[in-house]
Write a protein that holds these residues in place. Structure first.
Motif, PDB file in Angstrom:
ATOM      1  N   ASN A 116       0.815  -1.205   0.000  1.00 49.15           N
ATOM      2  CA  ASN A 116       0.000   0.000   0.000  1.00 49.15           C
ATOM      3  C   ASN A 116       0.854   1.262   0.000  1.00 49.15           C
ATOM      4  O   ASN A 116       2.072   1.212   0.151  1.00 49.15           O
ATOM      5  CB  ASN A 116      -0.963  -0.005   1.192  1.00 49.15           C
ATOM      6  N   ILE A 117       0.181   2.406  -0.130  1.00 47.47           N
ATOM      7  CA  ILE A 117       0.805   3.726  -0.200  1.00 47.47           C
ATOM      8  C   ILE A 117       0.347   4.510   1.023  1.00 47.47           C
ATOM      9  O   ILE A 117      -0.828   4.465   1.388  1.00 47.47           O
ATOM     10  CB  ILE A 117       0.355   4.447  -1.488  1.00 47.47           C
ATOM     11  N   LEU A 118       1.257   5.254   1.633  1.00 52.25           N
ATOM     12  CA  LEU A 118       0.938   6.018   2.832  1.00 52.25           C
ATOM     13  C   LEU A 118       1.113   7.503   2.564  1.00 52.25           C
ATOM     14  O   LEU A 118       2.155   7.930   2.076  1.00 52.25           O
ATOM     15  CB  LEU A 118       1.862   5.597   3.984  1.00 52.25           C
ATOM     16  N   ALA A 119       0.085   8.286   2.891  1.00 56.36           N
ATOM     17  CA  ALA A 119       0.157   9.744   2.786  1.00 56.36           C
ATOM     18  C   ALA A 119       0.148  10.333   4.183  1.00 56.36           C
ATOM     19  O   ALA A 119      -0.612   9.902   5.046  1.00 56.36           O
ATOM     20  CB  ALA A 119      -1.020  10.286   1.987  1.00 56.36           C
ATOM     21  N   GLY A 120       1.004  11.336   4.394  1.00 55.81           N
ATOM     22  CA  GLY A 120       1.043  12.023   5.671  1.00 55.81           C
ATOM     23  C   GLY A 120       1.094  13.520   5.457  1.00 55.81           C
ATOM     24  O   GLY A 120       1.250  14.000   4.341  1.00 55.81           O
ATOM     25  N   GLY A 121       0.945  14.257   6.536  1.00 58.01           N
ATOM     26  CA  GLY A 121       0.949  15.705   6.444  1.00 58.01           C
ATOM     27  C   GLY A 121      -0.440  16.239   6.174  1.00 58.01           C
ATOM     28  O   GLY A 121      -1.427  15.503   6.230  1.00 58.01           O
ATOM     29  N   VAL A 122      -0.521  17.516   5.856  1.00 53.10           N
ATOM     30  CA  VAL A 122      -1.825  18.160   5.744  1.00 53.10           C
ATOM     31  C   VAL A 122      -2.144  18.625   4.326  1.00 53.10           C
ATOM     32  O   VAL A 122      -3.200  18.292   3.788  1.00 53.10           O
ATOM     33  CB  VAL A 122      -1.924  19.345   6.735  1.00 53.10           C
ATOM     34  N   ASP A 123      -1.272  19.405   3.705  1.00 50.67           N
ATOM     35  CA  ASP A 123      -1.615  20.035   2.427  1.00 50.67           C
ATOM     36  C   ASP A 123      -1.905  19.026   1.317  1.00 50.67           C
ATOM     37  O   ASP A 123      -2.994  19.014   0.744  1.00 50.67           O
ATOM     38  CB  ASP A 123      -0.509  20.999   1.985  1.00 50.67           C
ATOM     39  N   VAL A 124      -0.926  18.200   0.998  1.00 51.33           N
ATOM     40  CA  VAL A 124      -1.115  17.217  -0.083  1.00 51.33           C
ATOM     41  C   VAL A 124      -2.201  16.214   0.304  1.00 51.33           C
ATOM     42  O   VAL A 124      -3.043  15.864  -0.518  1.00 51.33           O
ATOM     43  CB  VAL A 124       0.217  16.515  -0.431  1.00 51.33           C
ATOM     44  N   SER A 125      -2.211  15.792   1.556  1.00 45.33           N
ATOM     45  CA  SER A 125      -3.226  14.825   1.991  1.00 45.33           C
ATOM     46  C   SER A 125      -4.633  15.408   1.877  1.00 45.33           C
ATOM     47  O   SER A 125      -5.565  14.703   1.477  1.00 45.33           O
ATOM     48  CB  SER A 125      -2.947  14.382   3.427  1.00 45.33           C
ATOM     49  N   SER A 126      -4.800  16.679   2.214  1.00 39.01           N
ATOM     50  CA  SER A 126      -6.113  17.319   2.062  1.00 39.01           C
ATOM     51  C   SER A 126      -6.551  17.315   0.600  1.00 39.01           C
ATOM     52  O   SER A 126      -7.719  17.075   0.286  1.00 39.01           O
ATOM     53  CB  SER A 126      -6.084  18.754   2.596  1.00 39.01           C
ATOM     54  N   GLN A 127      -5.602  17.555  -0.298  1.00 34.77           N
ATOM     55  CA  GLN A 127      -5.920  17.500  -1.726  1.00 34.77           C
ATOM     56  C   GLN A 127      -6.311  16.089  -2.149  1.00 34.77           C
ATOM     57  O   GLN A 127      -7.233  15.898  -2.944  1.00 34.77           O
ATOM     58  CB  GLN A 127      -4.722  17.979  -2.548  1.00 34.77           C
TER      59      GLN A 127
END
Length: 184
Positions: A116-127
């Motif tokens: 799987n792929i993991l996204a973290g943080g706020v800006d890119v993750s919100s998008q």
């Protein structure tokens, strides 16, 4: 098809600012296990620069805790994709910078073979959330009311309300609760 997992620490009042809450060994162990379930991490520049060189440097310090070292090793071993128009170069050997095309790049990554792929943080993750590309959400809710600080999805207008299904929860000794939701 690989799943895109979004994971973040959050306070009871929705603050996602990393300076407003503590990370203990239990949280590190939880995120280390999650990191072992993925082989690609997605970041924006700001989150990437918080993580690198910090975690790779932990591996160089023999006095770090086992939890810190285990997380750093898991972090260091995964590929990273950083979405940024301003980041000149990546300090980490496993990092690739992408200048645009967030949606297309994520769809391409989802179709590749692997974990799987993991996204973290706020800006890119919100998008990613706004684009409907996140398949799974992992929130570690800390027993803190910050009263201020950055909130998830600030300034984001979702095209429709997201309905999630709780599939797992875990209570930590610290009072934090890990919640795992799937998109319905």
């Amino acid at each position: 098809m690989r799943h895109l997992i979004f994971a973040i620490n959050i306070t009871l009042d929705g603050c996602v600012d990393h300076t407003k809450q503590a990370v203990d060994e239990e949280k590190l162990e939880y995120f280390t296990q999650l990191m072992r379930e993925v082989d690609v991490q997605i970041f924006g520049r700001k989150t990437y620069e918080l993580m690198v060189p910090y975690w790779p440097d932990v591996l160089k310090n023999p006095s770090e805790t086992k939890a810190d070292t285990d997380f750093a090793r898991a972090f260091d071993s995964t590929k990273k994709v950083v979405f940024s128009r301003s980041l000149e170069s990546a300090e980490d050997r496993n990092t690739r910078i992408v200048r645009g095309g967030l949606r297309d790049e994520i769809l391409k990554l989802k179709l590749e073979q692997g974990k799987n792929i993991l996204a973290g943080g706020v800006d890119v993750s919100s998008q990613l959330i706004e684009l409907g590309l996140v398949d799974e959400y992992r929130f570690v809710v800390g027993p803190v009311i910050a009263g201020e600080g950055r909130r998830l999805l600030e300034g984001v207008s979702l095209p429709e309300r997201l309905q999630l299904k709780l599939v797992e929860s875990k209570v930590f000794q610290s009072g934090s609760v890990a919640l795992r939701y799937l998109k319905q």
